[in-house]
Design an enzyme around this catalytic site. Structure first.
Site, PDB file in Angstrom:
ATOM      1  N   GLY B  86      49.056  47.851  26.173  1.00 12.95           N
ATOM      2  CA  GLY B  86      48.941  49.266  26.483  1.00 12.95           C
ATOM      3  C   GLY B  86      50.303  49.882  26.731  1.00 12.95           C
ATOM      4  O   GLY B  86      51.299  49.423  26.198  1.00 12.95           O
ATOM      5  N   LEU B  87      50.307  50.920  27.574  1.00 13.58           N
ATOM      6  CA  LEU B  87      51.529  51.648  27.902  1.00 13.58           C
ATOM      7  C   LEU B  87      52.252  52.134  26.647  1.00 13.58           C
ATOM      8  O   LEU B  87      53.446  51.949  26.482  1.00 13.58           O
ATOM      9  CB  LEU B  87      52.473  50.794  28.754  1.00 13.58           C
ATOM     10  CG  LEU B  87      52.025  50.546  30.186  1.00 13.58           C
ATOM     11  CD1 LEU B  87      53.052  49.677  30.911  1.00 13.58           C
ATOM     12  CD2 LEU B  87      51.820  51.844  30.935  1.00 13.58           C
ATOM     13  N   CYS B  88      51.493  52.696  25.736  1.00 12.78           N
ATOM     14  CA  CYS B  88      52.138  53.275  24.569  1.00 12.78           C
ATOM     15  C   CYS B  88      51.515  54.632  24.267  1.00 12.78           C
ATOM     16  O   CYS B  88      51.184  54.948  23.131  1.00 12.78           O
ATOM     17  CB  CYS B  88      52.074  52.339  23.363  1.00 12.78           C
ATOM     18  SG  CYS B  88      50.509  51.519  23.165  1.00 12.78           S
ATOM     19  N   GLY B  89      51.327  55.415  25.285  1.00 13.23           N
ATOM     20  CA  GLY B  89      50.847  56.776  25.114  1.00 13.23           C
ATOM     21  C   GLY B  89      49.438  56.812  24.562  1.00 13.23           C
ATOM     22  O   GLY B  89      48.598  55.998  24.936  1.00 13.23           O
ATOM     23  N   PHE B  91      48.536  56.102  21.553  1.00 14.74           N
ATOM     24  CA  PHE B  91      48.473  55.280  20.338  1.00 14.74           C
ATOM     25  C   PHE B  91      47.090  54.658  20.113  1.00 14.74           C
ATOM     26  O   PHE B  91      46.455  54.859  19.084  1.00 14.74           O
ATOM     27  CB  PHE B  91      49.543  54.185  20.434  1.00 14.74           C
ATOM     28  CG  PHE B  91      49.552  53.213  19.291  1.00 14.74           C
ATOM     29  CD1 PHE B  91      50.270  53.483  18.144  1.00 14.74           C
ATOM     30  CD2 PHE B  91      48.848  52.026  19.362  1.00 14.74           C
ATOM     31  CE1 PHE B  91      50.283  52.593  17.096  1.00 14.74           C
ATOM     32  CE2 PHE B  91      48.851  51.127  18.318  1.00 14.74           C
ATOM     33  CZ  PHE B  91      49.576  51.415  17.184  1.00 14.74           C
TER      34      PHE B  91
END
Lengths: 135, 289
Positions: B86-89, B91
């Protein structure tokens, strides 16, 4: 007019292995090796695992290639193969390990699908070793 | 009111979060560059193969290969490509939502299953109890061509066995580091390709060795491998791009927060000093009087 050199590109899914001009090329066709000289008629051939040999004034380069396909035009050849490395780049230890692993898998004789893959892997490993020792 | 100590502690915690987001941004930037290179490296092979395929297809009848065969569509499979982390906006949200909308609308008239590539898509669809035919997870860290071949083999098998009559792919196409486009494409049956032939030689002149059919049988699966490989690389590059942008924004937000908190801290400190002085002055005046 027939050109005296032929452009060759060897491509694998990972990268462009080679882009060069040579006098002639020998390729591992499904039904046996064949040579291509400049001015060859347009031609598409399936390739099996084997050696690719380039002919030029310098010492001919030798490559170990996996199966693939080649498109020949009078002035150029595109070779698209699964794997390809120069004889000097073959990792002998890895190829030996791959050969042994494939052999033991074939002896175990599991499902037919796996067997096909193991056989292909064995062919590739043997081919790499052969090219490495010749190169 | 928050005490000086409390504010100081908050500043400290925001700062350490900022350090993490900053580091993640830089790691994402490095990974982005790497996967972009791989994408560029894969392109010549893919183009070469598409080129040959168009030459051969121009000279053969459709229906000569089972993967070209169009059937009445009763069973559809969606291959959804997300990331593992995770931690990719937005996406993963983008690709999952697009796939879900597609699947839901297809479900009204057909039977639909999905194959998920990437842990995030797996979690999304299994939590919602969608039927998952197969999952490929935790592969993005060491993505290799053979993973694409595995997926491709499975799809071919499912298609030839008539388990599915159409296979679609949903993924994030890499446009630039900041932009991804959620894309839906048809993988199977293979759509006849039309590629302009740039060569001066007419394709009619080709000789096939062995036959055109055998060449086609060779090329079509290979082309599928490469197509899937390309989408995996596109998705991977998009993921790192999205993460880089998200972490850049997070670092900026943290900076903004630190600024606000520092202001608050200084105000509180000033207020404390002012109170102290007025207390001292008040005390002194009381003594004099």
């Amino acid at each position: 007019m027939i050109p005296d050199k032929i452009k060759i590109e060897i491509l694998t899914p990972g990268k462009k292995v080679l882009s060069d001009e040579v006098d002639n090329v020998m390729l591992p066709g499904l039904k046996g090796y064949f040579g291509v000289f400049p001015g060859h008629t347009p031609f598409v051939a399936a390739l099996k695992t084997g050696e690719i040999k380039l002919g030029s004034e310098k010492d001919g380069d030798l490559f170990a290639a996996g199966s693939g396909i080649a498109e020949v035009q009078p002035d150029s050849i595109s070779v698209l193969v699964e794997t390809c490395e120069n004889a000097s780049e073959v990792d002998v230890k890895r190829a030996e390990a791959a050969r042994d692993r494939a052999q033991s898998r074939i002896q175990e004789g599991r499902k037919s699908w796996d067997l096909g893959r193991a056989e292909a892997a064995l062919l590739r490993a043997i081919n790499r070793l052969k090219v490495a020792s010749a190169g | 009111m928050a005490t000086l100590k409390d504010i100081k502690r908050r500043i400290g915690s925001v700062k350490s979060t900022q350090q993490i987001t900053k580091a993640m941004k830089m790691v994402a930037a490095a990974k982005l560059r790497k996967s972009q290179e791989r994408l560029l490296d894969a392109r010549p092979y893919a183009e070469g193969l598409a080129n040959i395929l168009s030459h051969v297809a121009a000279q053969t009848q459709p229906g000569i290969n089972p993967l070209l065969e169009e059937r009445e569509v009763k069973n559809i499979c969606y291959l959804v490509i997300s990331s593992d982390r995770g931690l990719c906006g937005s996406f993963n949200a983008n690709v999952n939502r697009t796939a879900k909308t597609e699947i839901d609308s297809a479900k009204e008239s057909k039977s639909v299953k999905s194959i998920v590539f990437g842990r995030k898509a797996f979690e999304f669809f299994s939590r919602r109890e969608y039927e998952i035919e197969e999952k490929f997870i935790n592969l993005f860290n060491d993505l290799e061509f053979k993973h694409a071949v595995d997926v491709s083999r499975l799809l071919q098998k499912l298609y030839v066995e008539r388990k599915f009559d159409r296979i679609m792919i949903v993924y994030n196409r890499f446009k630039s580091a900041g932009t991804q486009v959620t894309t839906i494409e048809q993988l199977l049956p293979v759509k006849p390709v039309v590629v302009e032939i740039e060569s001066q030689y007419q394709p009619v002149d080709f000789i096939f060795e062995p036959s055109a059919k055998e060449i086609l049988d060779e090329i079509i699966p290979k082309n599928l491998n490469v197509q899937i490989w390309r989408t995996l690389l596109e998705s991977s590059a998009s993921e790192h791009g999205a993460r880089m942008v998200a972490m850049d924004a997070a670092t900026e937000n943290a900076q903004e927060m630190i600024r606000g908190l520092t202001l608050k801290y200084n105000k509180a400190r000033q207020a404390a000093i002012t109170t102290e002085i007025s207390e001292i002055v008040g005390g002194a005046e009381a003594l004099q009087g």
